[in-house]
Design a protein around this motif. Sequence first.
Motif, PDB file in Angstrom:
ATOM      1  N   GLY A   8       0.899  -1.063   0.120  1.00  0.00           N
ATOM      2  CA  GLY A   8      -0.002   0.099   0.075  1.00  0.00           C
ATOM      3  C   GLY A   8       0.775   1.293   0.190  1.00  0.00           C
ATOM      4  O   GLY A   8       1.905   1.159   0.613  1.00  0.00           O
ATOM      5  N   VAL A   9       0.356   2.232  -0.656  1.00  0.00           N
ATOM      6  CA  VAL A   9       1.256   3.416  -0.645  1.00  0.00           C
ATOM      7  C   VAL A   9       1.312   4.240   0.519  1.00  0.00           C
ATOM      8  O   VAL A   9       2.603   4.835   0.672  1.00  0.00           O
ATOM      9  N   ASP A  10       0.481   3.940   1.498  1.00  0.00           N
ATOM     10  CA  ASP A  10       0.893   4.588   2.993  1.00  0.00           C
ATOM     11  C   ASP A  10       1.909   3.841   3.640  1.00  0.00           C
ATOM     12  O   ASP A  10       2.964   4.593   4.204  1.00  0.00           O
ATOM     13  N   GLU A  11       1.977   2.395   3.410  1.00  0.00           N
ATOM     14  CA  GLU A  11       2.950   1.833   4.183  1.00  0.00           C
ATOM     15  C   GLU A  11       4.494   1.902   3.432  1.00  0.00           C
ATOM     16  O   GLU A  11       5.576   1.998   4.116  1.00  0.00           O
ATOM     17  N   MET A  12       4.258   2.145   2.125  1.00  0.00           N
ATOM     18  CA  MET A  12       5.634   2.378   1.421  1.00  0.00           C
ATOM     19  C   MET A  12       6.115   3.955   1.847  1.00  0.00           C
ATOM     20  O   MET A  12       7.388   3.810   2.251  1.00  0.00           O
ATOM     21  N   ASN A  13       5.549   4.742   2.023  1.00  0.00           N
ATOM     22  CA  ASN A  13       5.863   6.054   2.550  1.00  0.00           C
ATOM     23  C   ASN A  13       6.470   5.935   3.931  1.00  0.00           C
ATOM     24  O   ASN A  13       7.375   6.651   4.087  1.00  0.00           O
ATOM     25  N   THR A  14       5.612   5.040   4.657  1.00  0.00           N
ATOM     26  CA  THR A  14       6.049   5.096   6.095  1.00  0.00           C
ATOM     27  C   THR A  14       7.588   4.556   6.228  1.00  0.00           C
ATOM     28  O   THR A  14       8.477   4.855   6.827  1.00  0.00           O
ATOM     29  N   TYR A  41      13.370  -1.864   9.055  1.00  0.00           N
ATOM     30  CA  TYR A  41      12.978  -0.382   9.178  1.00  0.00           C
ATOM     31  C   TYR A  41      11.811  -0.533   9.812  1.00  0.00           C
ATOM     32  O   TYR A  41      11.384   0.383  10.696  1.00  0.00           O
ATOM     33  N   ALA A  42      10.920  -1.409   9.637  1.00  0.00           N
ATOM     34  CA  ALA A  42       9.662  -1.616  10.359  1.00  0.00           C
ATOM     35  C   ALA A  42       9.919  -1.874  11.706  1.00  0.00           C
ATOM     36  O   ALA A  42       9.212  -1.178  12.549  1.00  0.00           O
TER      37      ALA A  42
END
Length: 228
Positions: free
Chosen positions: A136-142, A203-204
Motif C-alpha cells: 500500500g502507498v501509505d506503508e511504502m511512504n512510512t 525499518y519496520a
Amino acid sequence: MIIGSGLLATSLSKIRHENSVFFASGVSDSRQENEIEFEREKELLLKSMQNTGTSEFFYFSTCSIFDPSLTQSRYIAHKKRMEDIILSKPRGRVIRLPNIVGPMGNPTNLVNYLTNSIRHAHPIEIQRHATRYLLGVDEMNTLFQAIVDHGTQQLVTSLTPPKNIKVTTIVSIIESILGVQAISKLVESGTPYEVDFSDTQFYASKLGFEFSNNYYENILEKWCKFAE
C-alpha cells in the motif's frame, strides 16, 4: 527533488527530505518491449544525475527482478542496467518496490488492471502459479521515510510485506470486494517467487510497525474503489 508525475512520485511528495533526489519516472510496465521507452528513461536518468551534484540519489526499481519467469524479459534487463548506472554514483541508492496499491496509477498496474477487468466484465487470463507482492502507498511512504530519516549505507533495499500472495487469490479478493465474478481463464503458467523480508523488517522494527495477517485484504479493500 522528485522526478516523475505518477502514483509513486505523487506519494513521495509527502516524504520529508533534504538534499535528496527521488527518481520515480520511467518504464513501469513489465510487459513493455519498446526500446524507445527504455532509452527515454535512460536519457532522463543520466540527465538528472548530471544536474543533482552530490545529492543522495534514490532510484525506484522493481522486485520483479526476483521473478524467475521474467529473467529473459527486456524490461528486467533494462531495470538492471538502470540500477547499475545508479550504483556507479557515489551516493546512488536503489529501492526495489513490488506492485504499489494506491488511489491512482497506471491502468496497466496489476491491481488496476484486474479491478477494471472484473468490474467491466472483460475476460482475463490468470496464471495459476504466479505470485506477487503488494504494498500500500501509505506503508511504502512510512517505510521509505524511515530510510530517509535514519540513512542507509546499503546500496540496494527491497521493501515488501513478509509474504507473497497468489494472483488467483488477489482476483478472489477483488471479486469479493466488488461483488462481481471475474470472467477468467486459468492457464498453467507463472512462477512463484520470494523476496527477502529482512530489509523491510529492519525499518519496520524501528517504527514498531507490523504487517497484519489480513494485510492484502485490507489494502485491496481500501484502494480498489479508486482503480480507473
